[in-house]
Design an enzyme around this catalytic site. Structure first.
Site, PDB file in Angstrom:
ATOM      1  CG  ASN A  58      -2.161  -0.847   0.982  1.00 20.86           C
ATOM      2  OD1 ASN A  58      -2.328  -1.403  -0.092  1.00 20.86           O
ATOM      3  ND2 ASN A  58      -2.999  -0.968   2.003  1.00 20.86           N
ATOM      4  CD  GLU A 123      -5.071  -2.224  -4.515  1.00 16.74           C
ATOM      5  OE1 GLU A 123      -5.640  -3.297  -4.332  1.00 16.74           O
ATOM      6  OE2 GLU A 123      -4.527  -1.580  -3.593  1.00 16.74           O
ATOM      7  CD1 TRP A 216      -9.167  -6.376   7.359  1.00 16.54           C
ATOM      8  CD2 TRP A 216      -8.477  -4.884   8.884  1.00 16.54           C
ATOM      9  NE1 TRP A 216      -8.069  -5.718   6.835  1.00 16.54           N
ATOM     10  CE2 TRP A 216      -7.636  -4.789   7.739  1.00 16.54           C
ATOM     11  CE3 TRP A 216      -8.240  -4.042   9.972  1.00 16.54           C
ATOM     12  CZ2 TRP A 216      -6.572  -3.884   7.677  1.00 16.54           C
ATOM     13  CZ3 TRP A 216      -7.196  -3.141   9.904  1.00 16.54           C
ATOM     14  CH2 TRP A 216      -6.372  -3.065   8.762  1.00 16.54           C
ATOM     15  NE  ARG A 247     -10.444  -4.158   5.288  1.00 17.91           N
ATOM     16  CZ  ARG A 247     -10.021  -3.007   4.766  1.00 17.91           C
ATOM     17  NH1 ARG A 247     -10.818  -2.274   4.017  1.00 17.91           N
ATOM     18  NH2 ARG A 247      -8.785  -2.563   4.964  1.00 17.91           N
ATOM     19  CG  ASP A 339      -8.294  -8.249  -3.001  1.00 18.24           C
ATOM     20  OD1 ASP A 339      -7.152  -7.824  -2.758  1.00 18.24           O
ATOM     21  OD2 ASP A 339      -9.321  -7.776  -2.486  1.00 18.24           O
ATOM     22  CG  HIS A 376      -4.682   0.466   7.866  1.00 13.03           C
ATOM     23  ND1 HIS A 376      -5.654   1.108   7.139  1.00 13.03           N
ATOM     24  CD2 HIS A 376      -4.495  -0.729   7.260  1.00 13.03           C
ATOM     25  CE1 HIS A 376      -6.034   0.337   6.130  1.00 13.03           C
ATOM     26  NE2 HIS A 376      -5.346  -0.792   6.176  1.00 13.03           N
ATOM     27  CB  SER A 434       3.144  -4.502   4.422  1.00 13.23           C
ATOM     28  OG  SER A 434       3.054  -4.099   3.061  1.00 13.23           O
TER      29      SER A 434
HETATM   30  P1  FAD Z   1       2.868  -7.057  12.562  1.00 12.04           P
HETATM   31  O1  FAD Z   1       3.309  -7.304  11.178  1.00 12.04           O
HETATM   32  O2  FAD Z   1       1.509  -7.488  12.946  1.00 12.04           O
HETATM   33  O3  FAD Z   1       3.939  -7.747  13.528  1.00 12.04           O
HETATM   34  C1  FAD Z   1       3.824  -7.791  14.936  1.00 12.04           C
HETATM   35  C2  FAD Z   1       4.539  -9.034  15.433  1.00 12.04           C
HETATM   36  O4  FAD Z   1       4.665  -8.999  16.846  1.00 12.04           O
HETATM   37  C3  FAD Z   1       3.803 -10.318  15.094  1.00 12.04           C
HETATM   38  O5  FAD Z   1       4.688 -11.220  14.488  1.00 12.04           O
HETATM   39  C4  FAD Z   1       3.309 -10.816  16.449  1.00 12.04           C
HETATM   40  O6  FAD Z   1       3.189 -12.220  16.542  1.00 12.04           O
HETATM   41  C5  FAD Z   1       4.380 -10.283  17.372  1.00 12.04           C
HETATM   42  N1  FAD Z   1       3.941 -10.104  18.764  1.00 12.04           N
HETATM   43  C6  FAD Z   1       2.799  -9.516  19.194  1.00 12.04           C
HETATM   44  N2  FAD Z   1       2.769  -9.488  20.531  1.00 12.04           N
HETATM   45  C7  FAD Z   1       3.916 -10.056  20.961  1.00 12.04           C
HETATM   46  C8  FAD Z   1       4.456 -10.302  22.243  1.00 12.04           C
HETATM   47  N3  FAD Z   1       3.809  -9.956  23.352  1.00 12.04           N
HETATM   48  N4  FAD Z   1       5.657 -10.926  22.337  1.00 12.04           N
HETATM   49  C9  FAD Z   1       6.331 -11.295  21.197  1.00 12.04           C
HETATM   50  N5  FAD Z   1       5.861 -11.068  19.956  1.00 12.04           N
HETATM   51  C10 FAD Z   1       4.671 -10.452  19.838  1.00 12.04           C
HETATM   52  N6  FAD Z   1      -0.545  -3.527   4.197  1.00 12.04           N
HETATM   53  C11 FAD Z   1      -0.208  -3.303   2.900  1.00 12.04           C
HETATM   54  O7  FAD Z   1       0.863  -2.736   2.619  1.00 12.04           O
HETATM   55  N7  FAD Z   1      -1.035  -3.692   1.887  1.00 12.04           N
HETATM   56  C12 FAD Z   1      -2.201  -4.364   2.094  1.00 12.04           C
HETATM   57  O8  FAD Z   1      -2.905  -4.719   1.151  1.00 12.04           O
HETATM   58  C13 FAD Z   1      -2.559  -4.628   3.449  1.00 12.04           C
HETATM   59  N8  FAD Z   1      -3.679  -5.318   3.707  1.00 12.04           N
HETATM   60  C14 FAD Z   1      -3.883  -5.801   4.955  1.00 12.04           C
HETATM   61  C15 FAD Z   1      -4.907  -6.741   5.124  1.00 12.04           C
HETATM   62  C16 FAD Z   1      -5.112  -7.326   6.343  1.00 12.04           C
HETATM   63  C17 FAD Z   1      -6.196  -8.357   6.489  1.00 12.04           C
HETATM   64  C18 FAD Z   1      -4.295  -6.952   7.438  1.00 12.04           C
HETATM   65  C19 FAD Z   1      -4.524  -7.585   8.761  1.00 12.04           C
HETATM   66  C20 FAD Z   1      -3.283  -6.008   7.291  1.00 12.04           C
HETATM   67  C21 FAD Z   1      -3.056  -5.425   6.043  1.00 12.04           C
HETATM   68  N9  FAD Z   1      -2.019  -4.504   5.797  1.00 12.04           N
HETATM   69  C22 FAD Z   1      -1.690  -4.190   4.497  1.00 12.04           C
HETATM   70  C23 FAD Z   1      -1.287  -3.827   6.906  1.00 12.04           C
HETATM   71  C24 FAD Z   1       0.047  -4.461   7.303  1.00 12.04           C
HETATM   72  O9  FAD Z   1      -0.099  -5.827   7.398  1.00 12.04           O
HETATM   73  C25 FAD Z   1       0.489  -3.843   8.648  1.00 12.04           C
HETATM   74  O10 FAD Z   1       0.511  -2.452   8.498  1.00 12.04           O
HETATM   75  C26 FAD Z   1       1.888  -4.310   9.104  1.00 12.04           C
HETATM   76  O11 FAD Z   1       1.946  -5.708   9.134  1.00 12.04           O
HETATM   77  C27 FAD Z   1       2.242  -3.744  10.484  1.00 12.04           C
HETATM   78  O12 FAD Z   1       3.534  -4.189  10.819  1.00 12.04           O
HETATM   79  P2  FAD Z   1       4.001  -4.439  12.351  1.00 12.04           P
HETATM   80  O13 FAD Z   1       5.347  -5.057  12.300  1.00 12.04           O
HETATM   81  O14 FAD Z   1       3.799  -3.219  13.135  1.00 12.04           O
HETATM   82  O15 FAD Z   1       2.959  -5.504  12.920  1.00 12.04           O
END
Ligand code: FAD
Length: 634
Positions: A58, A123, A216, A247, A339, A376, A434
């Site tokens: 995204n 997209e 979601w 959604r 998708d 997000h 992501s």
């Molecule tokens: P995460 O990737 O969620 O990572 C957090 C990690 O911490 C996880 O591995 C979890 O297991 C771990 N964790 C949590 N609590 C603990 C704990 N207490 N101890 C140890 N480990 C822990 N982004 C896009 O770019 N394009 C898209 O099309 C898109 N669509 C999406 C669709 C869905 C259904 C979802 C759910 C998300 C989507 N996103 C999309 C958003 C993207 O996935 C997130 O913005 C991104 O993953 C956030 O990264 P993060 O590392 O902060 O969190």
């Protein structure tokens, strides 16, 4: 007998999702001699919000192909959040995010190529298409190669950050336990990067008994980032901006590819436009000085709000008119299914179960329960220092306290020394998604290396008694169950054994979700709340906290993880309510409406709301911080 392992590291990364993987990769790039350890509660190959995969990236600006500029992007993000973002932080990840995507490309992620231009298939203006089922394993492989598998500790639920015995503002590691065998891990680290993702299941989900756990944002996004930050006394920001997305109904299937790529419209129940009937009213209440309503891309929150007004006017549900754009046997049908198969398989399963053909009939779109997130179209999280070259060094007229300032030396360091944040954990800079989360992980990783180098002589001062008493506290729910296991009044029910002296995690979770849904603007109240309801929510949360302390019980290690996830969610919920109470306006009506202050008020509330919790006294402090524009737009 509790088994305890001490792990020494230069850098500890908590959470191996997108941000954690980015931090791992970058930290090892800059410091080949450093020991970087990553603790993840699942398995990094398939953990976090990207576990199932994604169908689009995204955030990709396309600077190489001159598709956008960083300034354009900043302008868009500022408008989408109704004027309130840390522009230094957004600009910072935006200028680096393309290089992250090019790394993904190099590592084998199938990004749809645009053969004529050599760029990627778009997209939308900021999004590009991927075949993303294996997105997470590909990214995880890079992190694993960088750190070495011996430094990646899967199945470790981190429950608490640990502070220095001699410096209450310094984080020196964390405590966690292995959810399979119960071994406790005490991490001693010169720098810690918190990247444990966002928070779902704090509000009552739309799907309950019939689809329990479906939401979601995934159920394993347990708000651990926020819970640990809050309890340790880090300054938090924008926790009121909890977030609601449209959604596909029941499966929570994302709408991006349908709306942006296939150009599918959403109508009301009668095929009519949902925006036009409400635009004048929305402009009056939420136009604001930033003229958000008339920006080239209407802010997410206003579009969500207009749909809701249609339902309240009796013209719901919203319908995605897939029958107008999805044609059987063509690419459009393949895109429509891929998708979901890439990222939300449950939606396809529901369609199959309902004999639904998207090429023949429209499908309902609903707005979800609220999520607490920082990556997000929203910005809850820690208040961090910005990058040296972009961030104002000292904001005159404001206290010198880090909670008011934008810069204190290390990019993405929270207000606590040695503690960095990335991804959902890091506030005030939305729209990372992501690729941006991975990028912010890289920024935090590099900055943590600098911190480690600057503090190479510092000894880690961790008090053994403090660690022992924390371990005892984490174990308590298990011991409580063992002590009173014969008190169970009724046998196992569909939920849990019923015992007046115990609260099992699901019982506590459902209670939390009811409080938040009914008092703090959940879906059952059309996302509406006011001071009376919020204060009642706080009172009920207080009872829940007391019961957690006295009755939380777990039958095994897995349940113990759920119990501590619940604790993180409860602390996060309290921060959310206190922030919502403090902000006396409605800035994001699609996310929630304060019925006692139903309009946007730029004169008084064009500010960040920051907070700090003191775990010793139980007191919260909240204050405003001005929004500084680093770029002036005409
Ligand atoms: P995460 O990737 O969620 O990572 C957090 C990690 O911490 C996880 O591995 C979890 O297991 C771990 N964790 C949590 N609590 C603990 C704990 N207490 N101890 C140890 N480990 C822990 N982004 C896009 O770019 N394009 C898209 O099309 C898109 N669509 C999406 C669709 C869905 C259904 C979802 C759910 C998300 C989507 N996103 C999309 C958003 C993207 O996935 C997130 O913005 C991104 O993953 C956030 O990264 P993060 O590392 O902060 O969190």
């Amino acid at each position: 007998m509790t088994r305890v392992r001490y792990v020494d590291a230069d850098i500890l990364i908590i959470g191996g999702g997108m941000a954690g993987a980015g931090a791992a990769w970058e930290a090892r790039y800059w410091c080949r001699n450093c020991r970087v350890v990553l603790a993840e509660k699942a398995n990094i190959n398939r953990s976090g919000a990207v576990a199932m995969g994604l169908s689009a990236i995204n955030t990709y600006l396309g600077l190489k192909c001159k598709e956008n500029t960083v300034e354009d992007y900043l302008k868009y993000v500022r408008g989408d959040l109704m004027g309130i973002v840390r522009e230094d932080l957004v600009y910072d990840y935006a200028r680096h995010v393309d290089s992250t995507v090019h790394l993904f490309d190099e590592w084998g992620l199938p990004i749809w190529p645009e053969p004529k231009t050599g760029c990627y298939v778009r997209e939308g203006k900021w999004q590009i298409m991927i075949h993303g089922e294996s997105y997470k394993p590909i990214v995880a492989e890079a992190a694993r190669k960088a750190l070495g598998d011996e430094n990646i500790l899967n199945r470790i639920m981190v429950t608490h950050l640990i502070k220095s015995a001699s410096n209450p503002n310094r984080v020196v590691g964390a405590l966690g336990f292995n959810v399979n065998d119960g071994t406790f891990y005490v991490f001693r680290a010169k720098a810690t990067i918190l990247a444990a993702g966002g928070g779902s299941q704090i509000y009552r989900p739309r799907s309950q008994g019939e689809g329990l756990g479906r939401s979601w944002y995934p159920p394993w996004s347990s708000a651990s980032s926020y819970g640990m930050l809050i309890e340790t006394g880090a300054v938090m920001t924008m926790m009121e901006a909890r977030f609601v997305v449209p959604r596909f109904k029941d499966g929570y299937g994302p709408v991006g590819a349908y709306q942006l790529l296939l150009k599918t419209r959403i109508s009301n129940a009668y095929g009519q436009d949902f925006w036009k009937p409400h635009v004048d009213e929305i402009r009056k209440l939420y136009g604001g000085k930033g003229k958000y309503v008339d920006s080239p891309i209407t802010p997410t929150t206003l579009r969500v709000f207009a749909q809701r007004l249609e339902w309240m006017a009796g013209r719901g549900p919203s319908l995605m008119r897939t029958e107008e754009t999805v044609k059987k046997g063509t690419d459009s049908e393949a895109i429509a299914y891929e998708d979901f198969l890439d990222m939300t398989i449950s939606q396809v399963v529901i369609w199959a179960g309902q004999n639904h053909e998207p090429s023949e009939r429209p499908y309902e779109v609903i707005t979800t329960e609220p999520y607490v997130m920082g990556s997000h179209a929203t910005e809850c999280g820690a208040w961090p220092s910005g990058p040296e070259d972009l961030t104002p060094k000292k904001i005159d007229g404001l206290p010198g306290d880090r909670g008011y300032q934008y810069y204190w030396g290390y990019n993405r360091m929270t207000t606590l020394d040695g503690l960095f944040c990335a991804g959902d954990a890091c506030g005030a800079n939305p729209h990372k998604f992501s690729s941006g989360s991975f990028t912010e992980g890289r920024l935090a990783g590099k900055s943590a290396v600098l911190y480690v180098m600057d503090h190479s002589d510092e000894k880690i001062d961790m008090n053994r008694d403090q660690v022992d008493s924390l371990i005892a506290k984490v174990m308590e729910p298990l011991e409580r169950y063992q002590r009173g296991r014969y008190n169970v009044v009724t046998g196992p029910s569909y939920m849990h054994p019923v015992d007046p002296t115990k609260m099992f995690w699901k019982q506590g979770l459902f209670r939390l979700q009811k409080i938040m849904d009914e008092c703090a603007g959940g879906w059952s109240n059309y996302y509406m709340t006011n001071e009376v309801m919020l204060n009642r929510g706080l009172e009920l949360l207080q009872f829940l906290k007391e019961d957690f302390m006295n009755y939380a019980a777990a039958q095994d290690w897995h349940e113990l993880m759920r119990v501590w996830e619940l604790w993180h969610r409860i602390l996060t919920a309290e921060a959310v309510i206190r922030h919502m109470l403090f902000r006396k306006e409605t800035r994001w009506p699609g996310y929630y409406v304060r019925s006692d202050y139903p309009a946007l008020d730029d004169d008084n509330w064009h500010v960040f709301v920051n907070s700090r919790y003191d775990a010793k006294t139980g007191q919260w402090e909240l204050w405003k911080v001005p929004v500084i524009h680093i770029i002036e737009f005409p």
